[in-house]
Design a protein around this motif. Structure first.
Motif, PDB file in Angstrom:
ATOM      1  N   ARG A  11       0.842  -1.190   0.000  1.00 57.93           N
ATOM      2  CA  ARG A  11       0.000   0.000   0.000  1.00 57.93           C
ATOM      3  C   ARG A  11       0.883   1.249   0.000  1.00 57.93           C
ATOM      4  O   ARG A  11       1.924   1.283   0.641  1.00 57.93           O
ATOM      5  CB  ARG A  11      -0.894  -0.004   1.217  1.00 57.93           C
ATOM      6  CG  ARG A  11      -1.851  -1.166   1.231  1.00 57.93           C
ATOM      7  CD  ARG A  11      -2.725  -1.097   2.442  1.00 57.93           C
ATOM      8  NE  ARG A  11      -3.723  -0.064   2.288  1.00 57.93           N
ATOM      9  CZ  ARG A  11      -4.977  -0.296   1.959  1.00 57.93           C
ATOM     10  NH1 ARG A  11      -5.373  -1.517   1.771  1.00 57.93           N
ATOM     11  NH2 ARG A  11      -5.836   0.696   1.841  1.00 57.93           N
ATOM     12  N   SER A  13       1.961   4.913   1.043  1.00 55.93           N
ATOM     13  CA  SER A  13       1.857   5.657   2.298  1.00 55.93           C
ATOM     14  C   SER A  13       1.029   6.925   2.080  1.00 55.93           C
ATOM     15  O   SER A  13       0.897   7.428   0.959  1.00 55.93           O
ATOM     16  CB  SER A  13       3.239   6.035   2.812  1.00 55.93           C
ATOM     17  OG  SER A  13       3.837   6.986   1.940  1.00 55.93           O
ATOM     18  N   THR A  14       0.498   7.439   3.158  1.00 53.68           N
ATOM     19  CA  THR A  14      -0.280   8.671   3.088  1.00 53.68           C
ATOM     20  C   THR A  14       0.570   9.806   2.544  1.00 53.68           C
ATOM     21  O   THR A  14       0.107  10.581   1.704  1.00 53.68           O
ATOM     22  CB  THR A  14      -0.821   9.040   4.484  1.00 53.68           C
ATOM     23  OG1 THR A  14      -1.638   7.964   4.948  1.00 53.68           O
ATOM     24  CG2 THR A  14      -1.643  10.309   4.453  1.00 53.68           C
ATOM     25  N   SER A  15       1.818   9.894   2.974  1.00 55.05           N
ATOM     26  CA  SER A  15       2.681  10.986   2.509  1.00 55.05           C
ATOM     27  C   SER A  15       2.952  10.878   1.012  1.00 55.05           C
ATOM     28  O   SER A  15       2.997  11.891   0.313  1.00 55.05           O
ATOM     29  CB  SER A  15       3.989  11.023   3.296  1.00 55.05           C
ATOM     30  OG  SER A  15       4.724   9.829   3.116  1.00 55.05           O
ATOM     31  N   LEU A  17       0.919   9.523  -1.239  1.00 57.08           N
ATOM     32  CA  LEU A  17      -0.321   9.898  -1.925  1.00 57.08           C
ATOM     33  C   LEU A  17      -0.554  11.404  -1.874  1.00 57.08           C
ATOM     34  O   LEU A  17      -1.008  12.000  -2.855  1.00 57.08           O
ATOM     35  CB  LEU A  17      -1.503   9.152  -1.313  1.00 57.08           C
ATOM     36  CG  LEU A  17      -1.511   7.647  -1.558  1.00 57.08           C
ATOM     37  CD1 LEU A  17      -2.646   6.990  -0.780  1.00 57.08           C
ATOM     38  CD2 LEU A  17      -1.615   7.324  -3.029  1.00 57.08           C
ATOM     39  N   GLU A  18      -0.218  12.032  -0.755  1.00 57.50           N
ATOM     40  CA  GLU A  18      -0.339  13.485  -0.649  1.00 57.50           C
ATOM     41  C   GLU A  18       0.604  14.178  -1.622  1.00 57.50           C
ATOM     42  O   GLU A  18       0.239  15.170  -2.258  1.00 57.50           O
ATOM     43  CB  GLU A  18      -0.080  13.940   0.780  1.00 57.50           C
ATOM     44  CG  GLU A  18      -1.195  13.568   1.741  1.00 57.50           C
ATOM     45  CD  GLU A  18      -0.847  13.813   3.190  1.00 57.50           C
ATOM     46  OE1 GLU A  18       0.343  14.010   3.526  1.00 57.50           O
ATOM     47  OE2 GLU A  18      -1.791  13.789   4.014  1.00 57.50           O
TER      48      GLU A  18
END
Length: 63
Positions: A11, A13-15, A17-18
């Motif tokens: 998956r 990471s949020t960072s 995707l940001e």
């Protein structure tokens, strides 16, 4: 700043995707669409991708 893409099966990471969202909003990255096909041709589209012939994303129109 360069980040490597996530490996298959992992998956993002949020960072990551940001960062991707920000770069897309700034027009620094764009999706490359190789072709669009209707849902009835999904088997042919899948075979096309599996053969490694696509030069971008293959979009399936479900409408």
């Amino acid at each position: 700043m360069r980040t490597s893409p996530p490996r298959r099966g992992r998956r993002a990471s949020t960072s990551a995707l940001e960062l991707l969202a920000r770069l897309a909003a700034e027009g620094k990255v764009r999706a490359v669409i190789d072709q669009t096909c209707p849902m009835v041709d999904i088997a042919a589209a899948h075979a096309y991708v599996e053969r490694g012939r696509s030069k971008g994303k293959v979009v399936v129109d479900i409408a």
